[in-house]
Design a protein around this motif. Structure first.
Motif, PDB file in Angstrom:
ATOM      1  N   VAL A 176      -6.642   9.876  -9.644  1.00 42.95           N
ATOM      2  CA  VAL A 176      -5.853   8.925  -8.853  1.00 42.95           C
ATOM      3  C   VAL A 176      -6.755   7.712  -8.580  1.00 42.95           C
ATOM      4  N   TYR A 177      -6.401   6.554  -9.190  1.00 42.86           N
ATOM      5  CA  TYR A 177      -7.244   5.364  -9.106  1.00 42.86           C
ATOM      6  C   TYR A 177      -6.569   4.270  -8.255  1.00 42.86           C
ATOM      7  N   PRO A 178      -7.338   3.635  -7.388  1.00 39.92           N
ATOM      8  CA  PRO A 178      -6.773   2.520  -6.617  1.00 39.92           C
ATOM      9  C   PRO A 178      -6.743   1.230  -7.456  1.00 39.92           C
ATOM     10  N   VAL A 179      -5.681   0.443  -7.246  1.00 43.15           N
ATOM     11  CA  VAL A 179      -5.574  -0.906  -7.807  1.00 43.15           C
ATOM     12  C   VAL A 179      -5.556  -1.859  -6.605  1.00 43.15           C
ATOM     13  N   VAL A 180      -6.546  -2.734  -6.531  1.00 42.33           N
ATOM     14  CA  VAL A 180      -6.804  -3.496  -5.308  1.00 42.33           C
ATOM     15  C   VAL A 180      -6.615  -4.989  -5.552  1.00 42.33           C
ATOM     16  N   ALA A 181      -5.870  -5.636  -4.637  1.00 40.71           N
ATOM     17  CA  ALA A 181      -5.742  -7.097  -4.647  1.00 40.71           C
ATOM     18  C   ALA A 181      -6.682  -7.669  -3.596  1.00 40.71           C
ATOM     19  N   LYS A 182      -7.555  -8.612  -4.025  1.00 45.82           N
ATOM     20  CA  LYS A 182      -8.550  -9.171  -3.118  1.00 45.82           C
ATOM     21  C   LYS A 182      -8.478 -10.693  -3.104  1.00 45.82           C
ATOM     22  N   ASN A 183      -8.674 -11.238  -1.923  1.00 47.29           N
ATOM     23  CA  ASN A 183      -8.869 -12.671  -1.765  1.00 47.29           C
ATOM     24  C   ASN A 183     -10.297 -12.859  -1.279  1.00 47.29           C
ATOM     25  N   ASN A 184     -11.175 -13.297  -2.181  1.00 46.97           N
ATOM     26  CA  ASN A 184     -12.616 -13.265  -1.939  1.00 46.97           C
ATOM     27  C   ASN A 184     -13.018 -11.821  -1.657  1.00 46.97           C
ATOM     28  N   LYS A 185     -13.517 -11.512  -0.488  1.00 49.66           N
ATOM     29  CA  LYS A 185     -13.938 -10.138  -0.200  1.00 49.66           C
ATOM     30  C   LYS A 185     -12.928  -9.386   0.656  1.00 49.66           C
ATOM     31  N   ILE A 186     -11.810 -10.041   0.973  1.00 51.77           N
ATOM     32  CA  ILE A 186     -10.809  -9.415   1.842  1.00 51.77           C
ATOM     33  C   ILE A 186      -9.807  -8.647   0.995  1.00 51.77           C
ATOM     34  N   VAL A 187      -9.660  -7.352   1.277  1.00 53.44           N
ATOM     35  CA  VAL A 187      -8.658  -6.537   0.587  1.00 53.44           C
ATOM     36  C   VAL A 187      -7.291  -6.820   1.209  1.00 53.44           C
ATOM     37  N   LEU A 188      -6.357  -7.313   0.379  1.00 52.94           N
ATOM     38  CA  LEU A 188      -5.024  -7.670   0.867  1.00 52.94           C
ATOM     39  C   LEU A 188      -4.031  -6.539   0.690  1.00 52.94           C
ATOM     40  N   ALA A 189      -4.145  -5.818  -0.436  1.00 54.75           N
ATOM     41  CA  ALA A 189      -3.158  -4.770  -0.728  1.00 54.75           C
ATOM     42  C   ALA A 189      -3.732  -3.824  -1.775  1.00 54.75           C
ATOM     43  N   THR A 190      -3.206  -2.591  -1.769  1.00 53.25           N
ATOM     44  CA  THR A 190      -3.659  -1.558  -2.723  1.00 53.25           C
ATOM     45  C   THR A 190      -2.478  -0.691  -3.128  1.00 53.25           C
ATOM     46  N   PHE A 191      -2.374  -0.394  -4.404  1.00 50.09           N
ATOM     47  CA  PHE A 191      -1.488   0.698  -4.818  1.00 50.09           C
ATOM     48  C   PHE A 191      -2.293   1.655  -5.689  1.00 50.09           C
ATOM     49  N   LEU A 224      11.508 -23.008   9.250  1.00 56.35           N
ATOM     50  CA  LEU A 224      10.054 -22.937   9.239  1.00 56.35           C
ATOM     51  C   LEU A 224       9.633 -21.612   9.853  1.00 56.35           C
ATOM     52  N   LYS A 225       8.861 -20.847   9.122  1.00 57.77           N
ATOM     53  CA  LYS A 225       8.420 -19.537   9.622  1.00 57.77           C
ATOM     54  C   LYS A 225       6.895 -19.456   9.553  1.00 57.77           C
ATOM     55  N   ILE A 226       6.324 -18.947  10.629  1.00 52.04           N
ATOM     56  CA  ILE A 226       4.880 -18.774  10.686  1.00 52.04           C
ATOM     57  C   ILE A 226       4.514 -17.493   9.944  1.00 52.04           C
ATOM     58  N   SER A 227       3.656 -17.626   8.931  1.00 51.30           N
ATOM     59  CA  SER A 227       3.204 -16.466   8.169  1.00 51.30           C
ATOM     60  C   SER A 227       2.164 -15.698   8.974  1.00 51.30           C
ATOM     61  N   ARG A 228       2.179 -14.400   8.807  1.00 51.45           N
ATOM     62  CA  ARG A 228       1.095 -13.597   9.373  1.00 51.45           C
ATOM     63  C   ARG A 228      -0.174 -13.831   8.564  1.00 51.45           C
ATOM     64  N   SER A 229      -1.321 -13.366   9.060  1.00 53.76           N
ATOM     65  CA  SER A 229      -2.548 -13.498   8.288  1.00 53.76           C
ATOM     66  C   SER A 229      -2.363 -12.785   6.953  1.00 53.76           C
ATOM     67  N   LEU A 230      -3.104 -13.177   5.941  1.00 58.22           N
ATOM     68  CA  LEU A 230      -2.883 -12.676   4.584  1.00 58.22           C
ATOM     69  C   LEU A 230      -2.892 -11.143   4.532  1.00 58.22           C
ATOM     70  N   GLU A 231      -3.864 -10.531   5.230  1.00 59.94           N
ATOM     71  CA  GLU A 231      -3.962  -9.070   5.150  1.00 59.94           C
ATOM     72  C   GLU A 231      -2.851  -8.352   5.908  1.00 59.94           C
ATOM     73  N   GLU A 232      -2.128  -9.063   6.766  1.00 61.93           N
ATOM     74  CA  GLU A 232      -1.029  -8.455   7.518  1.00 61.93           C
ATOM     75  C   GLU A 232       0.317  -8.564   6.805  1.00 61.93           C
ATOM     76  N   GLN A 233       0.377  -9.308   5.726  1.00 59.04           N
ATOM     77  CA  GLN A 233       1.664  -9.571   5.096  1.00 59.04           C
ATOM     78  C   GLN A 233       2.096  -8.421   4.189  1.00 59.04           C
ATOM     79  N   ASN A 234       3.369  -8.454   3.832  1.00 54.10           N
ATOM     80  CA  ASN A 234       3.946  -7.412   2.976  1.00 54.10           C
ATOM     81  C   ASN A 234       3.777  -7.802   1.510  1.00 54.10           C
ATOM     82  N   TRP A 235       2.727  -7.304   0.892  1.00 49.84           N
ATOM     83  CA  TRP A 235       2.409  -7.684  -0.481  1.00 49.84           C
ATOM     84  C   TRP A 235       3.152  -6.812  -1.479  1.00 49.84           C
TER      85      TRP A 235
END
Length: 479
Positions: free
Chosen positions: A457-472, A362-373
């Motif tokens: 150079v364009y950003p590609v953004v992953a969002k959960n509601n209004k929270i930005v989780l990851a960008t490439f 059992l491992k405790i996940s970090r908050s969504l925005e802190e994880q390695n996406w």
């Protein structure tokens, strides 16, 4: 005399379990103290025809597997005649830890009248079961090989292994009834030793003369067999295989020989005996996490948010009984069916009796925005992974498809991925989710979203509601 009469009345009116109107044949399984270290399973087996009732208890001392594994086999017996009450694992905590008695010797507290501890609660159940029985067999593994004559340190009159033990040669009950314990034991021994065949492993009769003031075994006055004999006037026998037998299977087999011979003596007739001891296998566990079901296989990781409420509801194994699960660092040794709050990384250990058969992490996940996406995309039909913060270079004429984004233990199927500067054609309501589109790299992107004026150079953004989780980032170059 009055106290004795009251006790008899209590027995008659409190435990009418083997009454004539029960369903025959059938088995009733009851669990006491479920989810605790002292979880107690009791099996009441009603034969096709009524008859004598035999109580079989194993595992009162947890380091004696011959006894509790043998008793366990009789839990699935079906009977042509007579009844069984089977308690395979009287001391589950000590069995898990493979100890004679973690909290003391359970077989030395039957003389107590007060219920003060968890062990006392178990003993009180066993005492009630004695009141329903016509004969009591207590299965143990003892050191050495009992022999009426001294041969060596392992074979002498003080060793308990390979013996059938009584508290007296014959016992006279309060009502004048006489129990010929020695005669019955010798009748059983004759049949048992024929089956054993090898004289060095023969069982022998052992009378501890428990009531004799000069006995060397005064402690036996605190045991289950003595209590059954004195309180309920039922024949009670200790059956001891030897801890020094070559294999556990041999210990179980010798116990079975003795139990079967006693069943025959008291006209308890089996229909379907079973002896099968495969290696314990843990297949998977069914958990509930915050009310949602999860199935996890052996040695797998389950990611949880901190303070999640977890409950083990089923263990899939090649065994049905003797199973326990231990969430390390929480409660006791057996956490089956108990909601547990998970506050830090830990493990769940799964056991069959004292044998560890598997574990999950059992491992405790970090908050969504802190994880390695990680993004999964296709470029010209070929899949590739792109890390959070990474930049890729595409040429005019390339085709990209955004598939999904995921992180440790989180599959982002519902997480939107937005290619800034791209607008799908024929879309009335742009919701900012560009997954699944085949995007042609050309000159039709909205340049205001480019990070630079002199290059695209364009950003590609992953969002959960209004929270930005990851960008490439996608840099577009000419051919």
């Amino acid at each position: 005399m009055i106290r004795y009469f009251i006790l008899v009345l209590l027995v008659v009116f409190t435990f009418p379990l083997f009454a004539k109107d029960v369903k025959r044949p059938s088995t009733v399984h009851k669990v006491y103290f479920k989810g605790s270290d002292y979880e107690l399973h009791v099996y009441k087996i009603y034969g096709r025809r009524d008859g004598k009732t035999m109580l079989i208890v194993g595992g009162i001392q947890g380091d004696e597997p011959g006894g509790f594994l043998s008793a366990d086999l009789y839990s699935e017996l079906t009977l042509e005649q007579g009844n069984l009450i089977v308690v395979p694992r009287a001391n589950f905590k000590s069995i898990i830890l493979f100890s004679r008695g973690v909290d003391g010797d359970m077989n030395r507290i039957f003389h107590k009248n007060k219920i003060e501890t968890d062990m006392d609660k178990v003993v009180s159940i066993i005492k009630k079961l004695m009141a329903e029985s016509d004969i009591f067999l207590h299965l143990h593994d003892g050191w050495g090989f009992h022999n009426p004559k001294y041969i060596d340190n392992l074979r002498n009159p003080k060793r308990f292994g390979q013996s059938i033990i009584t508290d007296a040669d014959e016992f006279k009950c309060k009502d004048g009834k006489v129990l010929p314990l020695k005669d019955w034991a010798y009748e059983v021994l004759e049949e048992v030793n024929k089956k054993i065949g090898d004289e060095k492993y023969f069982m022998h009769y052992f009378n501890t003369n428990t009531d004799d003031p000069q006995t060397s075994f005064k402690d036996m006055r605190k045991t289950a067999t003595y209590y059954a004999l004195k309180t309920y006037c039922i024949p009670a026998f200790g059956i001891e295989a030897s801890k020094n037998l070559p294999t556990v299977e041999m210990k179980v087999l010798h116990h079975n020989y003795a139990v079967n011979a006693f069943m025959k003596l008291f006209d308890i007739v089996p229909e379907q005996p079973q002896i099968f001891l495969p290696k314990p296998e843990f297949k998977y566990v069914v958990l509930q996490v915050n009310g949602e079901p999860h199935i996890i296989e052996n040695n797998k990781i389950l990611y949880l948010s901190k303070n999640s409420l977890l409950e083990v509801i089923h263990i899939e194994s090649n065994y049905k009984r003797g199973l326990s699960c231990d969430v390390l660092g929480v409660n006791g040794l057996n956490d089956m069916g108990i909601p547990v709050k998970i506050t830090k990384d830990t493990e769940i250990i799964f056991r069959k009796d004292n044998k560890v058969m598997g574990k999950i992490f059992l491992k405790i996940s970090r908050s969504l925005e802190e994880q390695n996406w990680v993004f999964i995309i296709e470029v010209n039909g070929k899949k590739r992974a792109v890390l959070n913060g990474e930049k890729i270079v595409l040429k005019k004429g390339d085709v990209i498809k955004l598939l999904k984004v995921f992180s440790e233990g989180v599959v982002g199927d519902d997480i939107k991925i937005n290619f800034k500067g791209f607008v799908p054609s024929n879309v009335v309501n742009n919701i900012g989710d560009d997954r699944g589109y085949e995007i042609l790299i050309d000159s039709n992107f909205m340049r205001k979203y480019s990070l630079f004026k002199d290059k695209e150079v364009y950003p590609v953004v992953a969002k959960n509601n209004k929270i930005v989780l990851a960008t490439f980032y996608i840099e577009i170059k000419e051919n």
